[in-house]
Each structure stands twice: as C-alpha cells, then as structure tokens.
Design a protein around this motif. Sequence first.
Motif, PDB file in Angstrom:
ATOM      1  N   GLU A   1       0.826  -1.203   0.000  1.00 37.71           N
ATOM      2  CA  GLU A   1       0.000   0.000   0.000  1.00 37.71           C
ATOM      3  C   GLU A   1       0.862   1.255   0.000  1.00 37.71           C
ATOM      4  O   GLU A   1       2.008   1.248   0.441  1.00 37.71           O
ATOM      5  CB  GLU A   1      -0.909   0.054   1.239  1.00 37.71           C
ATOM      6  CG  GLU A   1      -1.830  -1.117   1.429  1.00 37.71           C
ATOM      7  CD  GLU A   1      -1.362  -2.033   2.524  1.00 37.71           C
ATOM      8  OE1 GLU A   1      -2.196  -2.677   3.174  1.00 37.71           O
ATOM      9  OE2 GLU A   1      -0.116  -2.108   2.719  1.00 37.71           O
TER      10      GLU A   1
ATOM     11  N   ARG B   1      -5.709   9.565  -1.522  1.00 34.76           N
ATOM     12  CA  ARG B   1      -5.914   8.426  -2.405  1.00 34.76           C
ATOM     13  C   ARG B   1      -4.938   7.332  -2.021  1.00 34.76           C
ATOM     14  O   ARG B   1      -3.718   7.526  -2.114  1.00 34.76           O
ATOM     15  CB  ARG B   1      -5.708   8.816  -3.860  1.00 34.76           C
ATOM     16  CG  ARG B   1      -6.073   7.713  -4.849  1.00 34.76           C
ATOM     17  CD  ARG B   1      -5.606   8.036  -6.245  1.00 34.76           C
ATOM     18  NE  ARG B   1      -6.191   7.173  -7.249  1.00 34.76           N
ATOM     19  CZ  ARG B   1      -5.580   6.858  -8.391  1.00 34.76           C
ATOM     20  NH1 ARG B   1      -4.381   7.338  -8.656  1.00 34.76           N
ATOM     21  NH2 ARG B   1      -6.201   6.081  -9.274  1.00 34.76           N
TER      22      ARG B   1
ATOM     23  N   SER C   1      -3.297   3.608  -2.628  1.00 28.04           N
ATOM     24  CA  SER C   1      -3.021   2.691  -3.728  1.00 28.04           C
ATOM     25  C   SER C   1      -2.492   1.387  -3.160  1.00 28.04           C
ATOM     26  O   SER C   1      -1.842   1.360  -2.110  1.00 28.04           O
ATOM     27  CB  SER C   1      -1.976   3.287  -4.675  1.00 28.04           C
ATOM     28  OG  SER C   1      -2.419   4.491  -5.247  1.00 28.04           O
ATOM     29  N   CYS C   2      -2.771   0.325  -3.862  1.00 25.49           N
ATOM     30  CA  CYS C   2      -2.276  -0.990  -3.475  1.00 25.49           C
ATOM     31  C   CYS C   2      -1.889  -1.739  -4.741  1.00 25.49           C
ATOM     32  O   CYS C   2      -2.707  -1.877  -5.650  1.00 25.49           O
ATOM     33  CB  CYS C   2      -3.351  -1.754  -2.711  1.00 25.49           C
ATOM     34  SG  CYS C   2      -2.948  -3.476  -2.347  1.00 25.49           S
TER      35      CYS C   2
ATOM     36  N   ARG D   1     -10.186  -0.237  -9.555  1.00 23.42           N
ATOM     37  CA  ARG D   1      -9.047  -1.109  -9.820  1.00 23.42           C
ATOM     38  C   ARG D   1      -8.611  -0.966 -11.262  1.00 23.42           C
ATOM     39  O   ARG D   1      -9.410  -0.603 -12.139  1.00 23.42           O
ATOM     40  CB  ARG D   1      -9.380  -2.564  -9.494  1.00 23.42           C
ATOM     41  CG  ARG D   1     -10.412  -3.210 -10.387  1.00 23.42           C
ATOM     42  CD  ARG D   1     -10.803  -4.598  -9.838  1.00 23.42           C
ATOM     43  NE  ARG D   1      -9.688  -5.520  -9.868  1.00 23.42           N
ATOM     44  CZ  ARG D   1      -9.643  -6.635  -9.133  1.00 23.42           C
ATOM     45  NH1 ARG D   1     -10.621  -6.926  -8.293  1.00 23.42           N
ATOM     46  NH2 ARG D   1      -8.607  -7.455  -9.223  1.00 23.42           N
TER      47      ARG D   1
ATOM     48  N   ALA E   1      -3.424  -3.093  -9.716  1.00 18.95           N
ATOM     49  CA  ALA E   1      -3.591  -2.089  -8.673  1.00 18.95           C
ATOM     50  C   ALA E   1      -5.048  -1.869  -8.302  1.00 18.95           C
ATOM     51  O   ALA E   1      -5.944  -1.986  -9.143  1.00 18.95           O
ATOM     52  CB  ALA E   1      -2.981  -0.762  -9.116  1.00 18.95           C
TER      53      ALA E   1
ATOM     54  N   TYR F   1      -7.396   1.019  -5.869  1.00 21.41           N
ATOM     55  CA  TYR F   1      -7.288   2.346  -5.292  1.00 21.41           C
ATOM     56  C   TYR F   1      -8.474   2.632  -4.363  1.00 21.41           C
ATOM     57  O   TYR F   1      -9.557   2.080  -4.545  1.00 21.41           O
ATOM     58  CB  TYR F   1      -7.264   3.407  -6.399  1.00 21.41           C
ATOM     59  CG  TYR F   1      -6.241   3.129  -7.468  1.00 21.41           C
ATOM     60  CD1 TYR F   1      -6.608   2.530  -8.673  1.00 21.41           C
ATOM     61  CD2 TYR F   1      -4.901   3.453  -7.278  1.00 21.41           C
ATOM     62  CE1 TYR F   1      -5.680   2.272  -9.661  1.00 21.41           C
ATOM     63  CE2 TYR F   1      -3.961   3.190  -8.267  1.00 21.41           C
ATOM     64  CZ  TYR F   1      -4.354   2.594  -9.447  1.00 21.41           C
ATOM     65  OH  TYR F   1      -3.416   2.328 -10.415  1.00 21.41           O
TER      66      TYR F   1
ATOM     67  N   CYS G   1      -4.843  -3.068   2.698  1.00 19.37           N
ATOM     68  CA  CYS G   1      -5.299  -3.657   1.446  1.00 19.37           C
ATOM     69  C   CYS G   1      -5.386  -5.171   1.649  1.00 19.37           C
ATOM     70  O   CYS G   1      -4.493  -5.760   2.278  1.00 19.37           O
ATOM     71  CB  CYS G   1      -4.303  -3.319   0.344  1.00 19.37           C
ATOM     72  SG  CYS G   1      -4.674  -4.025  -1.267  1.00 19.37           S
TER      73      CYS G   1
END
Length: 119
Positions: A6, A19, A21-22, A72, A78, A80, A96
């Motif tokens: 993440e 925001r 993200s992963c 995604r 990824a 989000y 995540c």
Amino acid sequence: QVQLVESGGGTVQDGGSLRLSCVASASTFSMLTMGWVRQAAGKERERVASISFNGRNTYYVDAVKGRFSISRDNAKNAVYLQMNSLKPEDTTVYYCAARWRGDSGYTYWGQGTQVTVSS
C-alpha cells in the motif's frame, strides 16, 4: 503467494482528501477480489470497501458511502481507494486485502498505511 504493497496514506485536515493505492504481485490479479479494511483502536476490524475481480461490483460500509470510492486497474495490478470529505473518525491504519473468487475471507494482506485526519 500474493504480496500487497500500500501507499498514499498521510495526514490531512478535516474535509481533506487522500488516495490510497495498493499494488499486487500476483500475475492473476484479475481473479482476485480486493478490499480495504481498517481497524481503529478499541474497535472491531471493518471492511471499508471492496471490489469484485472485474470491477463491476463494489461494496461500501455505510460510514463511508458517498465519500470513498474504490476502483481497480487490472492492467497495473492495482486497486485504489479515493477518500474525500475525510473526518477525524476515519483516522486509523488502512489495509489492502485480497481473496480468490469463491473464498469467504481475505487471504492476503498488505502492511497497512496510516491515515490521520486532524480536526
């Protein structure tokens, strides 16, 4: 084995946005259901949002509906979480998580990213 990393956490003021993200290591990312989970101190773990393998189905806990949005990009492996109108009660670590289609619980977890909303 799937590794999840993440990023995007931080500190914002009440009403701000972040925001998350992963990124997943799995070559079969498109087969994974993805989610974001949080657990504040003294509270139970809470599934904040999730998204199906193809992105067509999403879920949000009532507390974040209308403020958070999960998406995604299977081409980038990824997922989000866009968080708007953040509140101090959103402060905690966000994880995540991923599970294979058909599994009942999340199998893979990221290390977590801290989100802090100051009043």
